[in-house]
Design a protein around this motif. Structure first.
Motif, mmCIF file in Angstrom:
data_model
loop_
_atom_site.group_PDB
_atom_site.id
_atom_site.type_symbol
_atom_site.label_atom_id
_atom_site.label_comp_id
_atom_site.label_asym_id
_atom_site.label_seq_id
_atom_site.Cartn_x
_atom_site.Cartn_y
_atom_site.Cartn_z
ATOM 1 N N ALA A 141 1.016 -1.182 -0.175
ATOM 2 C CA ALA A 141 0.103 -0.065 0.037
ATOM 3 C C ALA A 141 0.826 1.183 0.171
ATOM 4 C CB ALA A 141 -0.898 0.213 1.052
ATOM 5 N N ALA A 142 2.054 1.256 0.687
ATOM 6 C CA ALA A 142 2.740 2.398 0.936
ATOM 7 C C ALA A 142 3.479 2.637 -0.372
ATOM 8 C CB ALA A 142 3.542 2.346 1.790
ATOM 9 N N ALA A 143 3.820 1.660 -1.169
ATOM 10 C CA ALA A 143 4.505 1.751 -2.325
ATOM 11 C C ALA A 143 3.495 2.301 -3.298
ATOM 12 C CB ALA A 143 5.297 0.404 -2.703
ATOM 13 N N ALA A 144 2.316 1.751 -3.474
ATOM 14 C CA ALA A 144 1.349 2.332 -4.368
ATOM 15 C C ALA A 144 0.983 3.701 -4.182
ATOM 16 C CB ALA A 144 0.143 1.508 -4.119
ATOM 17 N N GLU A 145 0.922 4.353 -2.915
ATOM 18 C CA GLU A 145 0.596 5.725 -2.767
ATOM 19 C C GLU A 145 1.847 6.446 -3.111
ATOM 20 O OE1 GLU A 145 -2.247 7.210 -1.483
ATOM 21 O OE2 GLU A 145 -3.012 5.405 -1.826
ATOM 22 N N LYS A 146 3.086 6.008 -3.178
ATOM 23 C CA LYS A 146 4.171 6.580 -3.233
ATOM 24 C C LYS A 146 3.949 6.676 -4.747
ATOM 25 C CE LYS A 146 9.461 6.841 -2.960
ATOM 26 N NZ LYS A 146 10.301 6.167 -2.350
ATOM 27 N N ILE A 147 3.825 5.857 -5.567
ATOM 28 C CA ILE A 147 3.859 6.058 -7.015
ATOM 29 C C ILE A 147 2.563 6.727 -7.452
ATOM 30 C CG2 ILE A 147 3.539 4.749 -9.188
ATOM 31 C CD1 ILE A 147 4.608 2.345 -7.806
ATOM 32 N N PRO A 163 -4.518 0.327 -12.831
ATOM 33 C CA PRO A 163 -4.582 1.343 -11.816
ATOM 34 C C PRO A 163 -3.689 1.253 -10.440
ATOM 35 C CG PRO A 163 -6.766 0.403 -12.248
ATOM 36 C CD PRO A 163 -5.912 -0.342 -12.953
ATOM 37 N N ILE A 164 -2.941 2.164 -10.224
ATOM 38 C CA ILE A 164 -1.832 1.894 -9.356
ATOM 39 C C ILE A 164 -2.698 1.532 -7.941
ATOM 40 C CG2 ILE A 164 0.221 3.104 -8.111
ATOM 41 C CD1 ILE A 164 0.436 3.129 -10.973
ATOM 42 N N HIS A 165 -2.315 0.318 -7.554
ATOM 43 C CA HIS A 165 -2.641 -0.229 -6.269
ATOM 44 C C HIS A 165 -2.095 -1.305 -5.881
ATOM 45 C CE1 HIS A 165 -5.568 -2.885 -4.339
ATOM 46 N NE2 HIS A 165 -6.159 -1.724 -3.986
ATOM 47 N N PRO A 166 -1.761 -1.872 -4.688
ATOM 48 C CA PRO A 166 -1.037 -2.886 -4.059
ATOM 49 C C PRO A 166 -1.230 -4.012 -4.889
ATOM 50 C CG PRO A 166 -1.995 -1.682 -2.165
ATOM 51 C CD PRO A 166 -2.734 -0.952 -3.436
ATOM 52 N N MET A 167 -2.375 -4.425 -5.599
ATOM 53 C CA MET A 167 -2.479 -5.574 -6.277
ATOM 54 C C MET A 167 -1.395 -5.827 -7.117
ATOM 55 S SD MET A 167 -5.833 -4.468 -8.638
ATOM 56 C CE MET A 167 -5.504 -3.360 -9.703
ATOM 57 N N LYS A 191 3.915 -4.723 -6.053
ATOM 58 C CA LYS A 191 4.406 -5.723 -4.991
ATOM 59 C C LYS A 191 5.887 -6.022 -5.085
ATOM 60 C CE LYS A 191 0.469 -8.949 -5.079
ATOM 61 N NZ LYS A 191 -0.442 -8.416 -5.843
ATOM 62 N N ILE A 192 6.695 -5.927 -6.495
ATOM 63 C CA ILE A 192 7.910 -5.915 -6.372
ATOM 64 C C ILE A 192 8.760 -4.524 -5.866
ATOM 65 C CG2 ILE A 192 10.133 -5.651 -8.178
ATOM 66 C CD1 ILE A 192 8.218 -7.358 -9.873
ATOM 67 N N LEU A 193 8.229 -3.426 -6.110
ATOM 68 C CA LEU A 193 8.559 -2.171 -5.365
ATOM 69 C C LEU A 193 8.532 -2.176 -3.753
ATOM 70 C CD1 LEU A 193 7.200 0.888 -7.199
ATOM 71 C CD2 LEU A 193 9.509 0.332 -6.638
ATOM 72 N N TRP A 194 7.449 -3.049 -3.236
ATOM 73 C CA TRP A 194 7.521 -3.327 -1.839
ATOM 74 C C TRP A 194 8.577 -4.424 -1.462
ATOM 75 C CZ3 TRP A 194 5.823 -8.327 0.084
ATOM 76 C CH2 TRP A 194 5.839 -8.294 1.543
ATOM 77 N N LEU A 195 8.901 -5.468 -2.260
ATOM 78 C CA LEU A 195 9.959 -6.194 -1.865
ATOM 79 C C LEU A 195 11.216 -5.492 -1.799
ATOM 80 C CD1 LEU A 195 9.271 -9.547 -3.898
ATOM 81 C CD2 LEU A 195 9.147 -9.054 -1.779
ATOM 82 N N LYS A 196 11.462 -4.671 -2.721
ATOM 83 C CA LYS A 196 12.620 -3.753 -2.812
ATOM 84 C C LYS A 196 13.153 -3.042 -1.653
ATOM 85 C CE LYS A 196 14.922 -0.697 -6.124
ATOM 86 N NZ LYS A 196 14.471 0.222 -7.390
#
Length: 517
Positions: free
Chosen positions: A106-112, A128-132, A137-142
């Motif tokens: 969610a935080a990665a999605a909001e940032k984008i 759409p930009i969303h955690p799904m 997800k890859i940005l979150w892993l990163k």
């Protein structure tokens, strides 16, 4: 007799349906598996459980074939989209399956979303930009799990992983690729700017193929398990939502399909990609020449299940004793309450929400409760809230592609006469319910039929759908719903400012261990 198998690797189960080449169901099986959740927003599954469900399903329906006189012409696949598995250099999993319902990105999605790149990414990828999305997800892993990100040599979804294990193939259909947030739907290739944002390259992702791609040569260990001959043709297929539209014959211009299973969606099909300037709806491929435009919601039948388990536990037990379906019993209860639930509204955002608000922090709420309201009112409000939410998605869809000429309803909810009528009343137009069984599996089978030349065009699915039943809207309910739906929409907007606040509070305290004396 010649047969074809449509197989759907879904979020909660894998289904396999054996059809003859006229679309008649010969045999069916479903194998369920656990969805692993916790308070952090995790929603994962074990890859090996799903692989076992696939091989077990194949074994079951293949067992109905008499190989002395019958022939299995093809097996074609459907699957849930937006799942992610990180793999090492030897294609061994570094993670479980991170499903579309996982919200830890969610935080990665909001940032984008809040950056200059957000809308541009959506307009190129249709996602759409969303955690799904796999992008987020890859940005979150990163950012949050670097020990996995730094070891990951490959990324894929559940269908690609299963097919790699069964055949050694490393490919992804254009339908699933178009749902990742990293695939340019206009250039039909991985999007360079999206990949640059994640820090990965296209060599780490599967080769993208069309839905009709054929392959064969199942590994010997799995031919022994499934009983499937090595020369049987397998077809790549597409993602389940797109194939569900196909499976109910909702692929012509102006035909919308409303699906409510665990989650829900409204989708229409176009011969070209369509983008929403406001970013509220998706545009995903069915094939390279057909595009599905619509909006998914997290909160469908799963919300009804929550209401059953938490508000009507005693009635659930009674239904078990009477050997009656608990959902049928509860819809009878809800049907005793007038349309509009006497002014009680329910926002069904128990699992965050995708379309049209795309807010992983959204939360559910009852509004308008008074002493006169009963559990039955709350139950009907839950059902109406699910439909109101889908109607807001339809409003967004209409802005972009125009009003649908007809609406088809599918999914578990479509078994309920109350829900069918409610959908027609809120939407204020006729709703048709096809008889089609397991529409995603049928859609996969039809793609398979076209791939191997049994049919010439996908539109021949009209011959396989079966009978339909149409529900007309009840004019007596128009005034009530016309007055309540705008209130529902305004409340959604007003509550949005507090969704982040309450989600932060829940994340802060939900994981605390209780104090002990």
């Amino acid at each position: 007799m010649d047969y074809i198998i449509g197989m759907d690797i879904g979020t909660t189960s894998t289904k396999a349906v054996l059809y003859d080449l006229k679309g008649k169901v010969i045999d069916y099986t479903s194998n369920s598996y656990e969805l692993l959740r916790d308070a952090s927003g995790m929603a994962e599954q074990e890859p090996e459980e799903i692989l076992e469900a696939v091989t077990s399903g194949l074994k079951r329906v293949i067992g109905q074939i008499d190989w002395q006189k019958d022939k299995l012409k093809a097996v074609s696949f459907s699957s849930a989209n937006q799942s992610l598995i990180a793999l090492d250099e030897n294609y061994q999993p570094l993670t479980r399956i991170i499903t579309w319902g996982d919200t830890r990105a969610a935080a990665a999605a909001e940032k984008i979303k809040n950056s200059d790149q957000g809308q541009e990414l959506y307009e190129r990828t249709g996602t759409p930009i969303h955690p799904m999305s796999l992008l987020c997800k890859i940005l979150w892993l990163k950012e949050d799990v670097p020990e996995v990100y730094n070891k990951a040599a490959h990324y894929c979804g559940i269908k690609e992983y299963v097919l790699y294990r069964l055949f050694g193939t490393w490919q992804m259909d254009v339908s699933v690729a178009s749902c990742t947030g990293m695939y340019n739907i206009f250039e039909l290739q991985w999007d360079e700017k999206a990949l640059a944002l994640t820090g990965i390259n296209q060599e780490q992702l599967p080769k993208v193929v069309d839905a009709y791609e054929q392959f064969s040569g199942m590994k010997e260990e799995y031919t022994k398990i499934t009983g499937c001959p090595q020369d049987v043709t397998f077809v790549q297929g597409a993602f389940d939502g797109a194939l569900s539209n196909l499976g109910v014959n909702a692929i012509d211009d102006g035909v919308a399909a409303v699906t409510i299973g665990t989650s829900g969606a409204i989708r229409m099909v176009s011969d070209h990609p369509v983008i929403d300037p406001k970013g509220r709806i998706f545009c995903y491929a069915l094939t390279k020449n057909l595009w599905v435009i619509g909006g998914p919601v997290n909160n469908g039948g799963v919300v009804f299940s929550w209401a059953r388990d938490n508000l009507f536990d005693a009635e659930k037990s009674t239904a078990d004793l009477l050997q009656k379906d608990s959902y049928d019993l509860l819809t009878e209860v809800a049907a005793q309450v007038p349309a509009g639930s006497d002014g009680l509204l329910f926002h069904p955002f128990l699992g965050g929400e995708r379309a049209p608000i795309w807010d992983a922090n959204a939360r559910g709420s009852f509004f308008g409760l008074t002493q006169m309201h009963t559990r039955a009112h709350m139950l009907r409000a839950v059902l109406e809230g699910i439909v109101y939410n889908l109607y807001t998605v339809l409003l967004a869809l209409e802005e972009v592609v125009g009003q649908p000429k007809s609406i088809l309803a599918t999914g578990g909810f479509a078994r309920s006469e109350l829900w069918r009528q409610m959908l027609s009343d809120v939407f204020e137009r006729p709703v048709t319910v096809p008889q089609a069984f397991e529409s995603s599996c049928l859609g996969a089978a039809v793609v398979g039929m076209k791939s191997i030349g049994v049919i010439d065009e996908l539109a021949e699915v009209r011959n396989f759908v079966g009978k339909t039943e149409t529900y007309a809207p009840n004019p007596d309910h128009f005034d009530v719903y016309r007055e309540l739906v705008p209130i529902y929409i305004r409340l959604t907007r007003q509550l949005k400012t507090e969704y982040q606040t309450i989600a932060d509070f829940q994340h802060k305290y939900a994981q605390k261990e209780p104090e002990t004396n």
